[in-house]
Design a protein around this motif. Structure first.
Motif, PDB file in Angstrom:
ATOM      1  N   HIS A 299       0.786  -1.059   0.070  1.00  0.00           N
ATOM      2  CA  HIS A 299       0.021  -0.141  -0.052  1.00  0.00           C
ATOM      3  C   HIS A 299       0.773   1.240  -0.027  1.00  0.00           C
ATOM      4  N   SER A 300       0.295   2.395  -0.298  1.00  0.00           N
ATOM      5  CA  SER A 300       0.995   3.546  -0.305  1.00  0.00           C
ATOM      6  C   SER A 300       0.267   4.821   0.368  1.00  0.00           C
ATOM      7  N   LEU A 301       0.957   5.725   0.911  1.00  0.00           N
ATOM      8  CA  LEU A 301       0.407   6.735   1.564  1.00  0.00           C
ATOM      9  C   LEU A 301       0.005   7.897   0.289  1.00  0.00           C
ATOM     10  N   THR A 302      -1.132   8.501   0.407  1.00  0.00           N
ATOM     11  CA  THR A 302      -1.405   9.275  -0.593  1.00  0.00           C
ATOM     12  C   THR A 302      -1.797  10.672  -0.140  1.00  0.00           C
ATOM     13  N   ILE A 303      -1.765  11.844  -1.074  1.00  0.00           N
ATOM     14  CA  ILE A 303      -2.048  13.011  -0.793  1.00  0.00           C
ATOM     15  C   ILE A 303      -3.674  13.213   0.059  1.00  0.00           C
ATOM     16  N   PRO A 304      -3.753  13.718   1.094  1.00  0.00           N
ATOM     17  CA  PRO A 304      -5.218  13.698   1.488  1.00  0.00           C
ATOM     18  C   PRO A 304      -6.183  14.146   0.473  1.00  0.00           C
ATOM     19  N   GLY A 305      -7.303  13.361   0.332  1.00  0.00           N
ATOM     20  CA  GLY A 305      -8.463  13.866  -0.482  1.00  0.00           C
ATOM     21  C   GLY A 305      -7.936  13.274  -2.022  1.00  0.00           C
ATOM     22  N   THR A 306      -6.950  12.576  -2.350  1.00  0.00           N
ATOM     23  CA  THR A 306      -6.735  12.431  -3.693  1.00  0.00           C
ATOM     24  C   THR A 306      -6.123  10.915  -3.641  1.00  0.00           C
ATOM     25  N   SER A 307      -6.006  10.255  -4.761  1.00  0.00           N
ATOM     26  CA  SER A 307      -5.435   8.901  -4.946  1.00  0.00           C
ATOM     27  C   SER A 307      -4.104   9.050  -5.288  1.00  0.00           C
ATOM     28  N   ARG A 308      -3.174  10.319  -5.365  1.00  0.00           N
ATOM     29  CA  ARG A 308      -1.782  10.734  -5.737  1.00  0.00           C
ATOM     30  C   ARG A 308      -0.932  10.306  -4.538  1.00  0.00           C
ATOM     31  N   PRO A 309       0.071   9.263  -4.878  1.00  0.00           N
ATOM     32  CA  PRO A 309       0.967   9.262  -3.521  1.00  0.00           C
ATOM     33  C   PRO A 309       1.746  10.426  -3.332  1.00  0.00           C
ATOM     34  N   LEU A 310       2.096  10.192  -2.039  1.00  0.00           N
ATOM     35  CA  LEU A 310       2.882  11.434  -1.426  1.00  0.00           C
ATOM     36  C   LEU A 310       4.305  11.604  -2.033  1.00  0.00           C
ATOM     37  N   ALA A 311       4.778  10.477  -2.266  1.00  0.00           N
ATOM     38  CA  ALA A 311       6.103  10.387  -3.194  1.00  0.00           C
ATOM     39  C   ALA A 311       5.699  10.170  -4.647  1.00  0.00           C
ATOM     40  N   ASN A 312       6.060  10.955  -5.463  1.00  0.00           N
ATOM     41  CA  ASN A 312       5.462  11.120  -6.760  1.00  0.00           C
ATOM     42  C   ASN A 312       6.581  11.574  -7.607  1.00  0.00           C
ATOM     43  N   LYS A 313       6.234  11.813  -8.975  1.00  0.00           N
ATOM     44  CA  LYS A 313       7.085  12.092 -10.139  1.00  0.00           C
ATOM     45  C   LYS A 313       7.828  13.564  -9.587  1.00  0.00           C
ATOM     46  N   ASP A 314       6.788  14.292  -9.172  1.00  0.00           N
ATOM     47  CA  ASP A 314       7.221  15.806  -9.044  1.00  0.00           C
ATOM     48  C   ASP A 314       8.111  16.137  -7.916  1.00  0.00           C
ATOM     49  N   ASN A 315       8.274  15.003  -7.072  1.00  0.00           N
ATOM     50  CA  ASN A 315       9.192  15.235  -5.730  1.00  0.00           C
ATOM     51  C   ASN A 315      10.350  14.135  -6.034  1.00  0.00           C
ATOM     52  N   ASP A 316      10.441  13.341  -7.153  1.00  0.00           N
ATOM     53  CA  ASP A 316      11.562  12.464  -7.413  1.00  0.00           C
ATOM     54  C   ASP A 316      11.279  11.226  -6.292  1.00  0.00           C
ATOM     55  N   TYR A 317      10.141  11.183  -6.142  1.00  0.00           N
ATOM     56  CA  TYR A 317       9.672   9.790  -5.209  1.00  0.00           C
ATOM     57  C   TYR A 317      10.426   9.924  -3.776  1.00  0.00           C
ATOM     58  N   LEU A 318      10.734  11.287  -3.299  1.00  0.00           N
ATOM     59  CA  LEU A 318      11.304  11.406  -2.315  1.00  0.00           C
ATOM     60  C   LEU A 318      12.891  10.533  -2.019  1.00  0.00           C
ATOM     61  N   MET A 319      13.576  10.742  -3.371  1.00  0.00           N
ATOM     62  CA  MET A 319      14.751   9.813  -3.363  1.00  0.00           C
ATOM     63  C   MET A 319      15.735  10.428  -2.204  1.00  0.00           C
ATOM     64  N   ASP A 320      16.213   9.309  -1.561  1.00  0.00           N
ATOM     65  CA  ASP A 320      17.323   9.622  -0.424  1.00  0.00           C
ATOM     66  C   ASP A 320      18.672   8.763  -0.979  1.00  0.00           C
ATOM     67  N   ARG A 321      19.415   9.643  -1.299  1.00  0.00           N
ATOM     68  CA  ARG A 321      20.666   9.214  -1.989  1.00  0.00           C
ATOM     69  C   ARG A 321      21.562   8.756  -0.580  1.00  0.00           C
ATOM     70  N   ALA A 322      21.418   9.424   0.466  1.00  0.00           N
ATOM     71  CA  ALA A 322      22.236   9.002   1.624  1.00  0.00           C
ATOM     72  C   ALA A 322      21.731   7.809   2.121  1.00  0.00           C
ATOM     73  N   ALA A 323      20.483   7.491   2.113  1.00  0.00           N
ATOM     74  CA  ALA A 323      20.269   6.140   2.763  1.00  0.00           C
ATOM     75  C   ALA A 323      20.551   5.068   1.729  1.00  0.00           C
ATOM     76  N   GLN A 324      20.465   5.532   0.300  1.00  0.00           N
ATOM     77  CA  GLN A 324      20.809   4.570  -0.522  1.00  0.00           C
ATOM     78  C   GLN A 324      22.361   4.066  -0.324  1.00  0.00           C
ATOM     79  N   LYS A 325      23.215   5.177  -0.044  1.00  0.00           N
ATOM     80  CA  LYS A 325      24.567   4.729   0.082  1.00  0.00           C
ATOM     81  C   LYS A 325      24.958   3.980   1.253  1.00  0.00           C
ATOM     82  N   ALA A 326      24.211   4.313   2.270  1.00  0.00           N
ATOM     83  CA  ALA A 326      24.352   3.694   3.502  1.00  0.00           C
ATOM     84  C   ALA A 326      23.432   2.366   3.832  1.00  0.00           C
TER      85      ALA A 326
END
Length: 422
Positions: A299-326
């Motif tokens: 399942h996925s968290l969505t923006i309240p009142g919509t079906s659009r995920p909080l992590a989406n194309k516009d915010n690069d899916y909240l990419m965390d390079r530091a977490a990836q490196k770690a």
């Protein structure tokens, strides 16, 4: 895949060959919670590239019809839902749940004018917390769907949906590709309470990291089977059920609920990914439901009142390079559903499959495409596509250690009794 077949399988609007296939099935249109009350606000629905409006009338009957008034094309989303009908706010034309115009205030009742006006409309039924629609020829309408996850008691299941910014086919192919979990979801599933592996499965998965993919045709679609060596006499099988045209059932690890998805086209460049967890024999626990509402598992968290995920194309899916490196996450995106969306949407709105270079682990995807192409030909020849009958929908995904001589399609774990279907 050649460009012609890629075009054929990805286009689902009115009059398209693949659209005609989709329209032979009951498919999810809305969550029941989106139309919670009688005479409540109407809801816009876009499905298979058709703009529709849904409402629940005074008597509780459900309607799904063309969004636009037959008079001068005003959106009925602005309409008044009252007295068993949806009234256009512009000039007062009123429609019942079948799309029939029942009142044109400027014309006398005696003229019978309103009887000549009827909007395109589709049946809408409620089952398993979902409102389902059938958009095909009325004379070919199948019986209501009987998927196990939609027929268990309400306490035994949890359903969510999220919008994806890509064609349904690449989202569905991602869901059917089990090998990607070895990389994309690495370091994620172990921390997720809904995806935790039991000790035996974990041992067998690690023991054979080059599984054999053995997709087989089933009455409703495909058994997408993954086979690993367990010992000299046995195989460890994990068998996903793919049911035409867009449903996927996958097996749980020990103690967890069963899971599944449906990928329903909004239009050719967007789809809804429906996700469910259910257990056939018990209610879901408070801890499981809390985790699902928190966006864990599939399942996925969505923006309240919509079906659009909080992590989406516009915010690069909240990419965390530091977490990836770690090495806290393999791909840098947190959450299994978000990881799937990131890679699937990165291919573009409609993937160009002529550029692919496929390998043995893609056998399930190859057979899925072939099954869809055969279904198109069947419908064009006036035949029913597979999986429209309720009995073929009464199946489960399963995982098990079986003798090497066993035929997986006869395994009792995959069958749901016809008694429960009744």
């Amino acid at each position: 895949m050649n460009a012609q077949d890629n075009e054929l399988l990805t286009r689902t609007g009115p009059g398209t060959p693949m659209g005609d296939v989709f329209r032979r099935y009951w498919i999810p249109a809305l969550m029941s919670s989106e139309l919670p009350e009688r005479d409540g606000a109407p809801v816009r629905v876009k499905i298979l590239s058709e703009r529709l409006i849904a409402f629940r009338d005074t008597d509780g009957k459900l309607g799904l019809m063309d969004e636009f008034c037959a008079h001068r094309g005003v959106s009925l989303w602005f309409g008044r839902n009252e007295e068993n009908g949806l009234r256009c706010p512009y000039h007062g034309w009123k429609y019942d749940t079948t799309g029939q115009c029942v009142e044109v205030p400027s014309e006398s009742i005696e003229s019978g004018y309103c009887k000549k006006i009827k909007l395109k409309a589709y049946p809408l039924i409620e089952m398993g917390g979902i409102l389902w629609t059938y958009m095909g020829p009325p004379e070919l309408q199948p019986d209501p769907p009987m998927y196990e996850w939609a027929t268990v008691p309400a306490a035994n299941s949890f359903v969510s949906k999220r919008a994806q910014e890509c064609n349904y086919l690449q989202a569905m192919e991602g869901g059917l590709d089990s090998f990607h979990s070895t990389f994309l979801h690495k370091m994620s599933v172990g921390e997720d309470p809904l995806l935790k592996r039991d000790p035996l499965s974990l041992k067998l998965l690690k023991a054979d990291q080059q599984p054999e993919f053995v997709p087989l045709e089933s009455p409703a679609g495909l058994y997408i089977a993954t086979r690993r060596n367990a010992d000299a006499d046995n195989y460890y099988w994990r068998v996903t059920q793919w049911l035409m045209p867009c449903f996927n059932l996958f097996p749980p690890y020990e103690g967890n609920p069963y899971g599944g998805h449906a990928w329903v086209p909004i239009d050719d460049e967007h789809c809804f990914t429906w996700s469910w967890d259910y257990h056939p024999e018990r209610a879901l626990t408070a801890e499981e439901i809390e985790a699902m509402k928190a966006g864990k598992g599939i399942h996925s968290l969505t923006i309240p009142g919509t079906s659009r995920p909080l992590a989406n194309k516009d915010n690069d899916y909240l990419m965390d390079r530091a977490a990836q490196k770690a090495k806290k996450t393999f791909c840098g995106v947190m959450g299994v559903a978000e990881q799937d969306a990131a890679v699937q949407e990165s291919m573009g709105a409609i993937e160009d499959r002529t550029r692919e270079n496929l390998v043995g682990t893609d056998n399930g995807i190859i057979m899925t495409r072939n099954r869809l192409l055969k279904a198109v030909k069947a419908v064009q020849a006036g035949k029913a596509p597979p999986g429209t009958d309720a009995l073929s929908q009464r199946v489960r995904a399963f995982s098990s250690v079986l003798p090497r001589s066993a035929a997986i399609h006869t395994a009792p774990e995959m069958q749901v009794s016809t008694d429960s279907a009744k």
